[in-house]
Design a protein around this motif. Structure first.
Motif, PDB file in Angstrom:
ATOM      1  N   ASP A 139       0.853  -1.194   0.000  1.00 33.48           N
ATOM      2  CA  ASP A 139       0.000   0.000   0.000  1.00 33.48           C
ATOM      3  C   ASP A 139       0.887   1.241   0.000  1.00 33.48           C
ATOM      4  OD1 ASP A 139      -2.363  -1.412   0.014  1.00 33.48           O
ATOM      5  OD2 ASP A 139      -2.555  -1.398   2.193  1.00 33.48           O
ATOM      6  N   VAL A 167       1.206   8.539  -2.021  1.00 32.18           N
ATOM      7  CA  VAL A 167       1.962   9.419  -2.900  1.00 32.18           C
ATOM      8  C   VAL A 167       1.852  10.859  -2.398  1.00 32.18           C
ATOM      9  CG1 VAL A 167       2.177  10.312  -5.249  1.00 32.18           C
ATOM     10  CG2 VAL A 167       1.578   7.911  -4.878  1.00 32.18           C
ATOM     11  N   ARG A 177       0.450   7.223 -10.148  1.00 32.39           N
ATOM     12  CA  ARG A 177      -0.536   6.217  -9.757  1.00 32.39           C
ATOM     13  C   ARG A 177      -0.567   5.069 -10.772  1.00 32.39           C
ATOM     14  NH1 ARG A 177      -5.492   5.490  -7.013  1.00 32.39           N
ATOM     15  NH2 ARG A 177      -5.563   7.612  -6.204  1.00 32.39           N
ATOM     16  N   VAL A 200       2.624   2.986 -10.422  1.00 35.58           N
ATOM     17  CA  VAL A 200       2.600   2.205  -9.184  1.00 35.58           C
ATOM     18  C   VAL A 200       1.671   1.002  -9.324  1.00 35.58           C
ATOM     19  CG1 VAL A 200       1.812   2.244  -6.783  1.00 35.58           C
ATOM     20  CG2 VAL A 200       3.268   4.080  -7.649  1.00 35.58           C
ATOM     21  N   GLU A 201       0.491   1.238  -9.880  1.00 32.03           N
ATOM     22  CA  GLU A 201      -0.475   0.151 -10.025  1.00 32.03           C
ATOM     23  C   GLU A 201      -0.040  -0.851 -11.081  1.00 32.03           C
ATOM     24  OE1 GLU A 201      -4.132   2.251 -10.641  1.00 32.03           O
ATOM     25  OE2 GLU A 201      -4.425   2.618  -8.482  1.00 32.03           O
ATOM     26  N   VAL A 218      -2.309   2.237  -4.574  1.00 30.49           N
ATOM     27  CA  VAL A 218      -2.205   3.613  -4.101  1.00 30.49           C
ATOM     28  C   VAL A 218      -3.380   3.882  -3.160  1.00 30.49           C
ATOM     29  CG1 VAL A 218      -2.243   6.051  -4.735  1.00 30.49           C
ATOM     30  CG2 VAL A 218      -1.016   4.412  -6.166  1.00 30.49           C
ATOM     31  N   ILE A 227      -3.322  10.182  -2.198  1.00 33.41           N
ATOM     32  CA  ILE A 227      -2.422  11.143  -2.817  1.00 33.41           C
ATOM     33  C   ILE A 227      -2.557  12.470  -2.080  1.00 33.41           C
ATOM     34  CG2 ILE A 227      -1.848  12.438  -4.905  1.00 33.41           C
ATOM     35  CD1 ILE A 227      -2.901  10.114  -6.548  1.00 33.41           C
TER      36      ILE A 227
END
Length: 238
Positions: free
Chosen positions: A118, A121, A133, A136-137, A143, A146
């Motif tokens: 997890d 950001v 995002r 990262v995903e 995420v 943010i």
């Protein structure tokens, strides 16, 4: 082969610090490893521009980890974080190019099996935050929030308790990413990766600096290996 020149050494030094910090999981351990490499004398069997990377790499014994070996971590960091070619990275770690490529391919596959984390950001630019995002995903992580400013980041981290923080350094009117992280770390122990277009400004060893730094723009593989190193804590030199 010619020894490394002073100019090559000075140009490489900040990035060798970034490499060593990411490899060992901490600023103090990484900077000490670079200093040890300089005291020991740099290898003369590699080109000058990668001699310092080689000096650092060859002080770390290869050992098995939970997912990848120490040598594989080195190859991933050299190619993804420091943007060395596989030929230069192989020379730095002291392997034939074919074997280095095989080990690197195996390490990249192993990263895909790492448990998702997890991630929170900290980024003030909406478009950049959206890109981060997506990256990262695409690496299999989640995420959870943010934050666009320092105060929001501190409060969000307090509420979400993320497994990793990915932070921009400059938050514009919203404050400073490093200051936000310092405040967060007073309340919780969370791995942090800083993202900046000017990494050399954070690699002077003159003050408390981040252990994990990615240059903007960055590729998914760079994020994946930095995340793995941050979460796993780096290589033990004991």
């Amino acid at each position: 082969m010619n020894a490394v020149t002073q100019g090559e050494l000075l140009r490489t030094l900040p990035f060798a610090r970034r490499y060593a910090r990411a490899l060992t999981g901490g600023q103090a351990r990484g900077d000490a490893l670079v200093a040890q490499a300089l005291r020991a004398g740099l290898p003369k069997d590699v080109p000058g521009p990668i001699a310092l990377f080689a000096g650092v790499s060859r002080l770390v014994p290869d050992s098995a980890g939970e997912h990848i070996t120490a040598k594989q971590r080195q190859l991933l960091l050299l190619t993804a974080l420091e943007d060395l070619s596989i030929t230069d990275a192989a020379q730095a770690v002291g392997l034939p190019v074919g074997e280095a490529k095989q080990r690197l391919d195996q390490a990249r596959e192993a990263l895909l099996a790492v448990t998702a984390t997890d991630i929170m950001v900290i980024e003030d630019e909406p478009i950049i935050a959206m890109d981060i995002r997506q990256l990262v995903e695409s690496c299999g992580h989640n995420v959870v929030g943010i934050a666009t400013g320092e105060a929001e980041a501190v409060e969000m981290a307090r509420e979400l308790r993320p497994g990793l923080i990915l932070a921009d350094v400059n938050l514009g009117p919203g404050g400073d990413g490093i200051s936000a992280v310092q405040r967060i770390l007073q309340e919780q122990s969370t791995p942090v990766i800083f993202v900046t277009a000017y990494p050399e400004r954070l690699l002077t060893a003159e003050r408390l600096e981040p252990a994990f730094i990615i240059s903007k723009p960055f590729e998914p593989v760079a994020l994946a290996i930095a995340t793995y190193q941050a979460v796993s804590g780096g290589i033990s030199l004991d």
